[in-house]
Design an enzyme around this catalytic site. Structure first.
Site, PDB file in Angstrom:
ATOM      1  N   ASN A  77       0.835  -1.201   0.000  1.00  0.00           N
ATOM      2  CA  ASN A  77       0.000   0.000   0.000  1.00  0.00           C
ATOM      3  C   ASN A  77       0.870   1.252   0.000  1.00  0.00           C
ATOM      4  OD1 ASN A  77       0.553  -0.861   2.700  1.00  0.00           O
ATOM      5  ND2 ASN A  77      -1.080   0.411   3.508  1.00  0.00           N
TER       6      ASN A  77
ATOM      7  N   CYS B   1      -4.139   0.622  -2.402  1.00  0.00           N
ATOM      8  CA  CYS B   1      -3.977  -0.608  -1.632  1.00  0.00           C
ATOM      9  C   CYS B   1      -2.886  -1.483  -2.229  1.00  0.00           C
ATOM     10  CB  CYS B   1      -5.286  -1.395  -1.639  1.00  0.00           C
ATOM     11  SG  CYS B   1      -6.571  -0.694  -0.609  1.00  0.00           S
TER      12      CYS B   1
ATOM     13  N   GLU C 101      -3.007  -4.633  -2.933  1.00  0.00           N
ATOM     14  CA  GLU C 101      -3.489  -5.541  -3.984  1.00  0.00           C
ATOM     15  C   GLU C 101      -3.514  -4.828  -5.335  1.00  0.00           C
ATOM     16  OE1 GLU C 101      -4.743  -4.929  -1.040  1.00  0.00           O
ATOM     17  OE2 GLU C 101      -5.954  -6.578  -0.266  1.00  0.00           O
TER      18      GLU C 101
ATOM     19  N   CYS D  91      -9.953  -5.472   0.883  1.00  0.00           N
ATOM     20  CA  CYS D  91     -11.098  -4.570   1.007  1.00  0.00           C
ATOM     21  C   CYS D  91     -12.031  -4.758  -0.192  1.00  0.00           C
ATOM     22  CB  CYS D  91     -10.624  -3.119   1.099  1.00  0.00           C
ATOM     23  SG  CYS D  91     -10.069  -2.420  -0.467  1.00  0.00           S
TER      24      CYS D  91
HETATM   25  N1  THU Z   1      -5.193  -1.623   2.689  1.00  0.00           N
HETATM   26  C1  THU Z   1      -4.646  -2.394   1.698  1.00  0.00           C
HETATM   27  O1  THU Z   1      -3.557  -2.116   1.194  1.00  0.00           O
HETATM   28  N2  THU Z   1      -5.355  -3.466   1.274  1.00  0.00           N
HETATM   29  C2  THU Z   1      -6.551  -3.850   1.786  1.00  0.00           C
HETATM   30  O2  THU Z   1      -7.184  -4.745   1.251  1.00  0.00           O
HETATM   31  C3  THU Z   1      -7.066  -3.216   2.997  1.00  0.00           C
HETATM   32  C4  THU Z   1      -6.471  -1.886   3.310  1.00  0.00           C
HETATM   33  C5  THU Z   1      -4.454  -0.431   3.117  1.00  0.00           C
HETATM   34  C6  THU Z   1      -5.096   0.863   2.700  1.00  0.00           C
HETATM   35  C7  THU Z   1      -4.559   1.817   3.731  1.00  0.00           C
HETATM   36  O3  THU Z   1      -3.295   2.304   3.275  1.00  0.00           O
HETATM   37  C8  THU Z   1      -4.356   0.961   4.960  1.00  0.00           C
HETATM   38  O4  THU Z   1      -4.383  -0.387   4.528  1.00  0.00           O
HETATM   39  C9  THU Z   1      -5.396   1.163   6.031  1.00  0.00           C
HETATM   40  O5  THU Z   1      -6.672   1.025   5.514  1.00  0.00           O
END
Ligand code: THU
Length: 145
Positions: A43, A54, A56, A96
């Site tokens: 992320n 994110c 992913e 998410c």
């Molecule tokens: N985040 C991800 O990288 N992937 C996910 O599937 C869930 C959330 C990151 C986004 C943000 O930078 C941090 O986690 C907190 O939400």
């Protein structure tokens, strides 16, 4: 094909490269192709909070460049809160909603279900699902035909 343990290790290593100073939540993702190629991402947050991306989506973008979204076989996610230089937490990180949609795009292109493995920061806890199970009745490219 790599072992699940190896892919989790790659996702955990990627999480260490996250840029997540605002949430403190570091996520890494490893994406494996049907022929065993692997790319990773993490992320990347921004001072303009809503622009953060994110892990992913970062990894899927790398996958598109390396071997094509339609060849994605497995997506592995791991992470947790950074404290004292280490990423901790016992719960597996599940993608998410937006990331589920992005993984569905890859699955829809090939017509193959994509395996999604979620691991905790330590790698001790993990769960394996498929994108069809994580995102039932998904909206996808076929709706735009
Ligand atoms: N985040 C991800 O990288 N992937 C996910 O599937 C869930 C959330 C990151 C986004 C943000 O930078 C941090 O986690 C907190 O939400």
């Amino acid at each position: 094909m790599k072992s699940t343990t190896d892919l989790i290790a790659l996702a955990r290593a990627a999480a260490l490269k996250a840029h997540a100073p605002y949430s403190g939540f570091h996520v890494g993702c490893a994406v494996e192709s049907t022929d065993g190629q692997v790319v990773t991402g993490a992320n990347m947050e921004n001072a303009c909070y809503r622009l953060g991306i994110c892990a992913e989506q970062a990894a899927l973008s790398a996958a598109q460049h390396a071997f094509g979204l339609r060849n994605v076989a497995r997506v592995v996610v791991a992470g947790g809160m950074l404290a004292d230089g280490a990423i901790g937490g016992c719960d597996p990180v599940t993608p998410c909603g937006g990331c589920r949609q992005a993984i569905h795009e890859a699955a829809a292109l090939s017509g193959r279900d994509v395996t999604v493995i979620s691991a905790s920061a330590t790698g001790d806890a993990m769960q394996e699902m498929t994108i069809a199970k994580l995102l039932p009745a998904a909206f996808g490219p076929d709706a735009l035909d």
